[in-house]
Scaffold this active site. Structure first.
Site, PDB file in Angstrom:
ATOM      1  N   SER A 180       0.824  -1.210   0.000  1.00 41.76           N
ATOM      2  CA  SER A 180       0.000   0.000   0.000  1.00 41.76           C
ATOM      3  C   SER A 180       0.857   1.258   0.000  1.00 41.76           C
ATOM      4  O   SER A 180       0.441   2.303   0.493  1.00 41.76           O
ATOM      5  CB  SER A 180      -0.929  -0.004   1.225  1.00 41.76           C
ATOM      6  OG  SER A 180      -1.792  -1.113   1.183  1.00 41.76           O
ATOM      7  N   ARG A 195       8.281   6.006  -2.619  1.00 41.02           N
ATOM      8  CA  ARG A 195       8.523   6.598  -1.300  1.00 41.02           C
ATOM      9  C   ARG A 195       7.779   5.780  -0.247  1.00 41.02           C
ATOM     10  O   ARG A 195       6.842   5.053  -0.549  1.00 41.02           O
ATOM     11  CB  ARG A 195       8.059   8.055  -1.243  1.00 41.02           C
ATOM     12  CG  ARG A 195       6.559   8.246  -1.386  1.00 41.02           C
ATOM     13  CD  ARG A 195       6.147   9.708  -1.322  1.00 41.02           C
ATOM     14  NE  ARG A 195       4.711   9.886  -1.439  1.00 41.02           N
ATOM     15  CZ  ARG A 195       4.049   9.939  -2.572  1.00 41.02           C
ATOM     16  NH1 ARG A 195       4.709   9.839  -3.710  1.00 41.02           N
ATOM     17  NH2 ARG A 195       2.738  10.083  -2.594  1.00 41.02           N
ATOM     18  N   ASP A 233      -4.287  -3.012  -3.373  1.00 44.78           N
ATOM     19  CA  ASP A 233      -5.520  -3.597  -2.839  1.00 44.78           C
ATOM     20  C   ASP A 233      -6.681  -3.509  -3.826  1.00 44.78           C
ATOM     21  O   ASP A 233      -7.552  -4.388  -3.840  1.00 44.78           O
ATOM     22  CB  ASP A 233      -5.901  -2.925  -1.518  1.00 44.78           C
ATOM     23  CG  ASP A 233      -5.899  -1.406  -1.622  1.00 44.78           C
ATOM     24  OD1 ASP A 233      -5.584  -0.885  -2.699  1.00 44.78           O
ATOM     25  OD2 ASP A 233      -6.205  -0.744  -0.607  1.00 44.78           O
TER      26      ASP A 233
END
Length: 893
Positions: A180, A195, A233
C-alpha cells in the site's frame, strides 16, 4: 396614610418598570437569538446549494471522468488520472487449483495468508490469515532487516500450516504480494518503491524493486517461494470479484481512502504500444482519487481543507468522497455555523481542532433514528465535553451530515458510471459489432470494498440511488455492485494462482512496452498465436490482426527517423490508415493554395475523396475519367507487395494534375496552368513552357483533320499514363506516411523543394482557415503540428537540433524580444527526464527572449515518440485550440 399609599404606589410603579425592563431584555435576547439562528440557517442553505448534485451535473462528471481516462491512457501526464499499468492480464476464473500464499504489507503490521483452491468457484474460500506487528525499530532500519523479519514470520507460518500434510522445504510455493505504498510497476511481479508512507523511513529501499528485495530475503532464509505478482488492494479486489463472478469488469474501494481499477483493452492503451498480452486486455489502476473537474460541486470548506492538507491541489476527488475527509468537512461547516451563533457556547475552541470529528462518529449521528436523537447528543457531548446539546442543534447536525454524505455518495456513483461509459457498458456507447440492445443487456459487475460503503447505510443508499438516476432503470438493473471482503489478501493469492503457469516478467515495461518479434499477438479468436519460428516452411506468413479484426499489413521500410520534416498528427486509435489518407488530402489541398499564392484569403479547401483538379481538363478522350475511376475503385485494396498500406494510398489520393514531382518541366507546366486559368483554350494551347511532348500535342489542337485528332488523342493518353507512372514512384511523392510505431499517432513526411511552403506555413494556414470558417474538414484527424526538426531523444541531440530553429525564430537582433513556451509530450518513452528536455530546449534560446507560459508569442512543441524527438514552432497555440482540428471546427456552444 396618604404618604403610605403614595409610597406603595411608587413601589408598584418601580416593580412594573422593572418587569417591563426585564421583559424587554428577554424579548431583545429572543430577537437576537432568532437573528443568530436565521444566520445559521442561512449558512445551512448556502451549504446545501453548493453541494447540490442534480442528475444533469452528475452526467457532466461522468463525461469528464471518461475524457480524463482517455487522456491518461494516451500519454503520461496527460491527465489528472494516473491510469497506471498493472501488467495483470489474467484474472482468476475458478479453475485454479493448489495452495497459494499472500503477503499484505500495508502499515504498522502485515498479514500472511494461505488459500486452498479446489478448481471450482466457491462462495467461500478456505484460507488462513495471521496478522503480525512490525517492531518499531524495523520501520527505520535497513531493508534487509525488515524483509528478513517478514520472511522468517512467513516461513514459520508456512511450516505450521503445512505440517498437517507434511512440510517439504524443496516444494516450490507461489506468493502474491500486496503493498500500500507508492510503487511504479515495471512488470506483473516487480515494482520500484517511490517513497515510504505510514511511518516507514528505510532510505536504502527507496528507488529499488520491492518485490526483488523480498525475493532475495526468501532465498536468503531458505524459503522456496516465488513472488508471482505485485499488486495493490484495488487490483486484488477486482481479482477476488472476478473469481466469484466472471462478469466483474471493475473494482472500487471506498473507505478511508478511495481508488478504482478496471479491465481495459490493450490496444486502447496508446501510451504504451506493443503490449504482448495473451488475453488482449490489462487491468489499469486509475488512482481516481486524483480526478478533478470543474463540474465537481466544490464548497469553501473543500477549498480550505485542500489548502491546509499536506498535499494541496492533489487528490481532489478523494477529499470529497472518502471517509478520511467527510467528518472534517462536517466539522468545518458546523464550526462556521457556531461562529454565526453561539449554539455551543464556550466549546468553540474544542470544535476548532482539525479532524476531531471522525467519519465513523458522523455516520453514527447521521443514522440515529431515535425520536430525541440520543446518539447525536451523546457523541457531541463526548467530543465537545458540553453538558447538553439542544434538540434543534441535534437536528442541524444531522442535516449537515446528510448534505455532505449525499454529495459524496452521488459523486462516487458518477465516477463508477464514468468507468462504465469508458468501457461501453453505460447503455449509451455501442462497442464494435454489437447492437444497442446487446450493449444494454450485458450484465456488468463492479466489485466494491471499503467500510464507507459496506457499513454506512445512508452512503450506500444514496450511491445506488444516483446510479439508477444516471443510468436509467432499464440499464441500471443490469449493473451490479457486489461487495467483496479482503481483496488485498485473498485477491493477491488468487492472482498468484492465475499467473502461476505464466513465466515471470512476461510483460516488462523495461523494454518500454515494445513488442518483440517473439511476443504473442492478439488474434481474432482471442487466443495468442506463437510467433513464427524457423521451421523450414517457406513463404508462409502468419497473419496479424488489429483489435477490430481487420487484417493489417506488415510494416513497410519507412519508420520514423531523424532528419525528416513534416507533420505530427494524432488520431483516433485504430484509425491510423484512414487518418493518413485524410491528412495527405488536407495537407496537399492547403499546400496547393499556398503554392498558387492564394494564402489565407483563398477559399478554404473542402475535404473530398480526391483533391480538386486544378490543372487544365482535357476532354479529348475518356481515358482520364476512367483512370480516375480506377483510382477510386481500388482505393481500399491491399498492396500486393506488402508495403505500408497508408503509403500505397498516396498515389491513389493525390490527383495527377496537382502533384509537383522532381520533373522540372512538369513543375513549370503546373505553375503556368494555374496562372492561366482565365485564358481561352486557344491561348492555353499556345502556352510556352509546356513539356515538349505535351506542347506538340497542344499545338496540333487547331488542326481540323480527323487523322490528327486521333493522333493527338493517343498523345494525351500516353501523357497522362506517363504522369501517373511518374507519380507512382515513391521517391518522387511529396507527402509520405512514416510508421510512428505508436497507436493513435501518424507522421506525414514532407519532401520540401526550394521555394515550397514549409510544414509550419501549411499548418498555420490550415488552422487559420479552420478558425475563420469553422468548416468541418476531418473525420479522423485530431491534432496536427508542424515538425521542422527530427533527432534522437537525448539532451545533446536536441540541443544540437535546436540551433537552426533558434537562428530562424529567435535571432539575437529581434526587437522586441520574443516570449516563448516549451510544450512537451512523450509517448512510449518513460526513460527520459521531462524537465531536463524542457530545460535543454529553453536554454537553447538566447537571453533577450524570455519564457512566458501564459501569453507566449511562439510555442516550441517537443514531441517524443519512442526514441525520436520531433520539434516545431507554432503561434497562437492556445487561441487555435491547441491545434486540435476537430475541436477548432466544432460548433461553438
Amino acid at each position: 396614610m396618604g404618604r403610605m399609599g403614595a409610597g406603595a404606589m411608587a413601589v408598584v410603579g418601580l416593580v412594573a418598570v422593572a418587569a417591563v425592563a426585564v421583559a424587554g431584555v428577554a424579548v431583545g435576547r429572543r430577537v437576537r437569538s432568532r437573528r443568530r439562528w436565521s444566520r445559521v440557517l442561512g449558512v445551512l442553505r448556502e451549504l446545501e446549494e453548493a453541494c447540490e448534485t442534480p442528475v444533469g451535473r452528475l452526467r457532466q462528471v461522468v463525461d469528464a471522468m471518461a475524457v480524463e481516462m482517455h487522456a491518461g491512457l494516451a500519454s503520461e501526464g496527460g491527465s489528472k488520472l494516473k491510469m497506471l499499468l498493472t501488467f495483470v492480464d489474467t484474472l482468476p476464473n475458478g479453475n485454479e487449483k493448489g495452495i497459494y500464499y499472500a503477503l499484505d504489507l500495508g502499515g504498522t503490521d502485515f498479514r500472511v495468508l494461505q488459500v486452498q483452491l479446489g478448481g471450482g468457484r466457491s462462495s467461500t474460500l478456505p484460507h488462513y490469515v495471521e496478522p503480525q506487528p512490525i517492531p518499531q525499530h524495523l520501520m527505520t532500519d535497513t531493508s534487509e532487516d525488515l524483509f528478513d523479519f517478514i520472511t522468517n514470520s512467513l516461513k514459520d507460518f508456512v511450516q505450521r500450516k503445512e505440517n498437517i500434510f507434511g512440510y517439504s522445504p524443496e516444494k516450490r510455493r507461489e506468493l502474491g504480494l500486496t503493498v500500500s505504498f507508492p510503487v511504479k510497476q515495471t512488470s506483473v511481479s516487480s515494482g520500484i518503491l517511490i517513497r515510504w508512507t505510514k511511518g516507514f523511513a528505510i532510505h536504502d529501499m527507496v528507488g529499488k524493486d520491492i518485490a526483488e528485495s523480498l525475493q532475495l530475503a526468501l532465498t536468503r532464509n531458505g524459503l522456496n517461494m516465488r513472488v508471482v505478482v505485485l499488486v495493490n488492494d484495488t487490483v486484488g479486489t477486482l481479482a477476488l470479484g472476478h473469481y466469484h463472478d466472471p462478469d466483474t469488469v471493475a473494482a472500487v474501494i471506498i473507505g478511508t481512502g478511495t481508488n478504482a481499477c478496471y479491465v481495459e483493452r490493450t490496444d486502447a492503451i496508446i501510451k504504451c504500444q506493443g503490449l504482448g498480452t495473451t488475453s488482449g486486455f490489462m487491468v489499469v489502476n486509475m488512482e481516481w482519487g486524483s480526478f478533478w473537474s470543474s463540474h465537481l460541486p466544490r464548497t469553501s470548506y473543500d477549498i480550505d481543507l485542500d489548502a491546509e492538507s499536506p498535499d494541496p491541489n492533489e487528490q481532489g476527488f478523494e477529499k470529497m468522497i472518502s471517509g478520511m475527509y467527510l467528518g472534517e468537512i462536517v466539522r468545518r461547516a458546523i464550526l462556521r455555523m457556531s461562529q454565526e451563533s453561539d449554539i455551543f457556547g464556550a466549546s468553540l475552541s474544542k470544535l476548532s481542532i482539525p479532524f476531531i470529528l471522525g467519519t465513523p462518529s458522523m455516520a453514527t449521528m447521521h443514522e440515529d433514528n431515535s425520536p430525541d436523537l440520543r446518539e447525536v447528543d451523546k457523541k457531541w457531548r463526548e467530543m465537545l465535553e458540553v453538558p447538553e446539546v439542544p434538540k434543534k442543534v441535534r437536528k442541524l447536525i444531522v442535516k449537515v451530515c446528510d448534505i455532505v454524505t449525499r454529495r459524496a455518495a452521488r459523486l462516487a456513483a458518477a465516477g463508477i458510471v464514468g468507468i462504465l461509459k469508458k468501457t461501453g457498458r453505460d447503455g449509451g456507447s455501442i462497442p464494435s459489432g454489437r447492437s444497442r440492445g446487446d450493449a444494454k443487456m450485458r450484465r456488468t459487475v463492479v466489485a466494491i470494498e471499503g467500510d464507507l460503503y459496506t457499513s454506512y447505510t445512508m452512503y450506500r443508499e444514496y450511491l445506488l440511488e444516483a446510479l439508477r438516476e444516471i443510468l436509467g432503470e432499464d440499464v441500471a438493473r443490469h449493473v451490479v455492485l457486489k461487495v467483496t471482503k479482503d481483496g488485498s489478501g485473498l485477491g493477491a493469492a488468487l492472482l498468484a494462482a492465475s499467473h502461476s503457469s505464466t513465466p515471470p516478467n512476461t510483460l516488462d515495461s523495461k523494454a518500454e512496452c515494445k513488442q518483440s518479434p517473439s511476443s504473442p499477438v492478439m488474434a481474432t479468436d482471442g487466443k495468442s498465436k506463437p510467433a513464427a519460428v524457423g521451421d523450414g516452411s517457406k513463404g508462409k506468413k502468419r497473419k496479424q490482426y488489429l483489435p477490430h479484426n481487420r487484417p493489417v499489413k506488415k510494416k513497410g521500410s519507412y519508420p520514423l527517423r531523424p532528419g525528416v520534416e513534416g507533420f505530427f498528427i494524432t488520431c483516433d486509435g485504430g484509425r491510423e490508415r484512414q487518418a493518413s489518407r485524410e491528412a495527405i488530402n488536407v495537407i496537399d489541398s492547403f499546400f496547393e493554395e499556398l503554392l498558387c499564392g492564394n494564402g489565407a484569403a483563398s477559399k478554404p479547401a473542402e475535404v473530398v475523396s480526391k483533391p480538386p483538379n486544378k490543372k487544365i481538363k482535357f476532354s479529348y478522350s475518356e481515358s482520364e475519367s476512367s483512370s480516375d475511376d480506377d483510382d477510386d475503385g481500388d482505393g481500399d485494396g491491399e498492396d500486393e507487395n506488402g508495403e505500408n498500406e497508408s503509403e500505397a494510398h498516396v498515389v491513389k489520393e493525390v490527383d495527377p494534375g496537382n502533384s509537383r514531382d522532381e520533373n522540372s518541366e512538369l513543375q513549370k507546366e503546373d505553375k503556368q496552368s494555374h496562372d492561366k486559368t482565365a485564358e481561352t483554350p486557344e491561348e492555353q494551347c499556345s502556352g510556352a513552357g509546356e513539356p515538349p511532348s505535351k506542347k506538340q500535342c497542344l499545338e496540333n489542337c487547331s488542326s481540323k483533320s480527323s487523322l490528327k485528332d486521333n493522333k493527338e488523342e493517343k498523345s494525351i493518353d500516353r501523357l497522362i499514363e506517363d504522369e501517373i507512372k511518374e507519380l507512382g514512384d515513391k521517391t518522387k511523392r511529396r507527402f509520405v506516411t512514416l510508421d510512428s510505431g505508436c497507436n493513435g499517432v501518424i507522421f506525414i513526411q514532407m519532401r520540401k523543394q526550394d521555394g515550397d511552403p514549409g510544414p509550419r506555413d501549411i499548418v498555420q494556414h490550415v488552422m487559420q482557415s479552420a478558425a475563420s470558417t469553422r468548416k468541418h474538414m476531418s473525420r479522423f484527424i485530431l491534432r496536427i503540428l508542424p515538425v521542422e526538426v527530427a533527432c534522437y531523444a537525448s539532451e545533446e541531440e536536441i540541443s544540437r537540433a535546436m540551433k537552426p530553429l533558434v537562428t530562424k525564430y529567435f535571432p539575437l537582433e529581434t526587437d522586441p524580444p520574443q516570449k516563448f513556451a516549451v510544450l512537451y509530450d512523450a509517448r512510449a518513452n518513460s526513460g527520459i527526464d521531462r524537465m531536463k528536455i524542457i530545460n535543454s530546449v529553453a536554454k537553447s534560446v538566447p537571453g533577450p527572449h524570455k519564457v512566458d507560459l501564459n501569453n507566449p508569442d511562439k510555442s516550441i512543441v517537443v514531441q517524443i515518440v519512442k526514441t525520436i524527438c520531433l520539434i516545431g514552432v507554432v503561434e497562437k497555440y492556445k487561441e487555435l485550440a491547441k491545434y486540435n482540428l476537430r475541436q477548432l471546427t466544432s460548433p461553438r456552444p
